[in-house]
Design a protein around this motif. Sequence first.
Motif, short mmCIF file in Angstrom:
data_model
loop_
_atom_site.label_atom_id
_atom_site.label_comp_id
_atom_site.label_asym_id
_atom_site.label_seq_id
_atom_site.Cartn_x
_atom_site.Cartn_y
_atom_site.Cartn_z
N ALA A 24 0.81 -1.22 0.00
CA ALA A 24 0.00 0.00 0.00
C ALA A 24 0.84 1.27 0.00
O ALA A 24 0.41 2.30 -0.51
CB ALA A 24 -0.94 0.00 1.20
N VAL A 25 2.04 1.21 0.59
CA VAL A 25 2.87 2.41 0.67
C VAL A 25 4.04 2.40 -0.31
O VAL A 25 4.68 3.44 -0.52
CB VAL A 25 3.42 2.60 2.10
N ALA A 26 4.32 1.26 -0.91
CA ALA A 26 5.47 1.16 -1.80
C ALA A 26 5.27 1.98 -3.07
O ALA A 26 4.15 2.14 -3.55
CB ALA A 26 5.73 -0.30 -2.15
N SER A 27 6.36 2.46 -3.60
CA SER A 27 6.31 3.18 -4.87
C SER A 27 5.92 2.24 -6.01
O SER A 27 6.08 1.02 -5.91
CB SER A 27 7.69 3.79 -5.18
N ASP A 28 5.42 2.83 -7.09
CA ASP A 28 4.97 2.02 -8.23
C ASP A 28 6.10 1.17 -8.81
O ASP A 28 5.84 0.10 -9.37
CB ASP A 28 4.40 2.93 -9.32
N THR A 29 7.32 1.65 -8.68
CA THR A 29 8.46 0.94 -9.26
C THR A 29 9.09 -0.06 -8.28
O THR A 29 10.08 -0.69 -8.61
CB THR A 29 9.53 1.94 -9.71
N THR A 30 8.51 -0.18 -7.08
CA THR A 30 9.05 -1.11 -6.08
C THR A 30 8.29 -2.43 -6.11
O THR A 30 7.06 -2.45 -6.07
CB THR A 30 8.95 -0.50 -4.67
N GLU A 31 9.04 -3.51 -6.17
CA GLU A 31 8.46 -4.85 -6.12
C GLU A 31 8.59 -5.38 -4.70
O GLU A 31 9.69 -5.48 -4.16
CB GLU A 31 9.20 -5.77 -7.09
N ILE A 32 7.45 -5.70 -4.08
CA ILE A 32 7.43 -6.22 -2.71
C ILE A 32 7.19 -7.72 -2.73
O ILE A 32 6.26 -8.21 -3.36
CB ILE A 32 6.32 -5.54 -1.88
N THR A 33 8.05 -8.45 -2.03
CA THR A 33 7.84 -9.87 -1.79
C THR A 33 7.76 -10.07 -0.28
O THR A 33 8.61 -9.57 0.45
CB THR A 33 8.99 -10.71 -2.36
N THR A 34 6.74 -10.79 0.18
CA THR A 34 6.56 -11.02 1.61
C THR A 34 6.65 -12.51 1.89
O THR A 34 5.94 -13.31 1.29
CB THR A 34 5.20 -10.48 2.09
N LEU A 35 7.54 -12.86 2.82
CA LEU A 35 7.75 -14.26 3.16
C LEU A 35 7.77 -14.44 4.67
O LEU A 35 7.97 -13.48 5.42
CB LEU A 35 9.09 -14.75 2.58
N SER A 36 7.60 -15.68 5.11
CA SER A 36 7.77 -16.03 6.51
C SER A 36 8.52 -17.35 6.58
O SER A 36 8.50 -18.14 5.62
CB SER A 36 6.43 -16.13 7.23
N PRO A 37 9.19 -17.63 7.70
CA PRO A 37 9.93 -18.89 7.82
C PRO A 37 8.99 -20.09 7.79
O PRO A 37 7.80 -19.98 8.10
CB PRO A 37 10.61 -18.77 9.20
#
Length: 245
Positions: A24-37
Motif C-alpha cells: 500500500a505504501v510502496a512506490s509504483d516501481t518497487t516490487e514487494i515480496t513477503t515471506l515467513s519462515p
Amino acid sequence: MRILVINPNTTPSMTAKIGLSAQAVASDTTEITTLSPDKGPASIEGFYDEAYCVPGVLEIIRKGEIMGYDGYVIACFDDPGVDAAREIATKPAIGICQAAMYAASMVSTSFSVVTTLPRSIPIIERLAQHYGMTHFCRRVRAAALPVLSLEDPHSNAIEQIKAEIYQALEQDRAESIILGCAGMSDLAQWLSCETGVPVIDGVGAAVKMVEALIGLGLKTSKVGAYGFPLPKPYQGDFAPNQWES
C-alpha cells in the motif's frame, strides 16, 4: 527496486496482512515480496519466541542475497535478529520498531507505543533506549491482548487498541502513536483518522525508509560490527547454514 519483507512468525494470515500494508505504501516501481519462515513460533511474544524465529529469518535473508534483493524489512516490532541480518546482508535491512520510532520523532516531539501484551513492554523500552529514543518515548502501553487475537475478526482487539490510544493521548500527552505489532499494520490509517494524531505503522515506515536508503545508493557497512560472520564450522541443525566467505 526489489524489497523482501519478512514476517518472522509462521502465521500465514499475518504474513498476507503485512504484505498488503507494505504494498500500500510502496512506490509504483518497487516490487514487494513477503515471506515467513517455514519453522518457528506462530506469534512472537517474548524473548523465547524471538530466539526461535531468528534462524528462519536469517535463512530467508541468505536466500534473498542470492536472489539479488535490494533491501529487507523485518516485520516484527521486537526487531528480532536485525543486527545478525545486517552481518549477512549487503543491502539495507531495517526492523519495524526502529523505523517507526525514527518516523515518529520526525513528525512529533513525543510518542507512546501501543503494543499487545504487558510482557512486551520491557522489551520495547529496551529497544527505545538502544535506538536513542527515550527522550521521545512517553510510555509503552499494552492493550492486554494476544498477538493472534489480531487475526480473529470476532475479537474486540480493535476497540482495546483504540481505547489504549485515547488513554495515551490523555494521560501521556503523546503527540503521536506507534502501533507496537506488525499485526496492527492495517489499522494505522483508520486510527489516525479516528484520533486526529499520527498513528504510525512500522511496516509502512520501514518500507519507505528502505526505499530511501536504496535510492541513496547506501549499503550495509562491512567495516566493524556488521562485517561478514567469520567462517567456522557449525554443528547439528545449523551445520548447513555455516557462514562461507
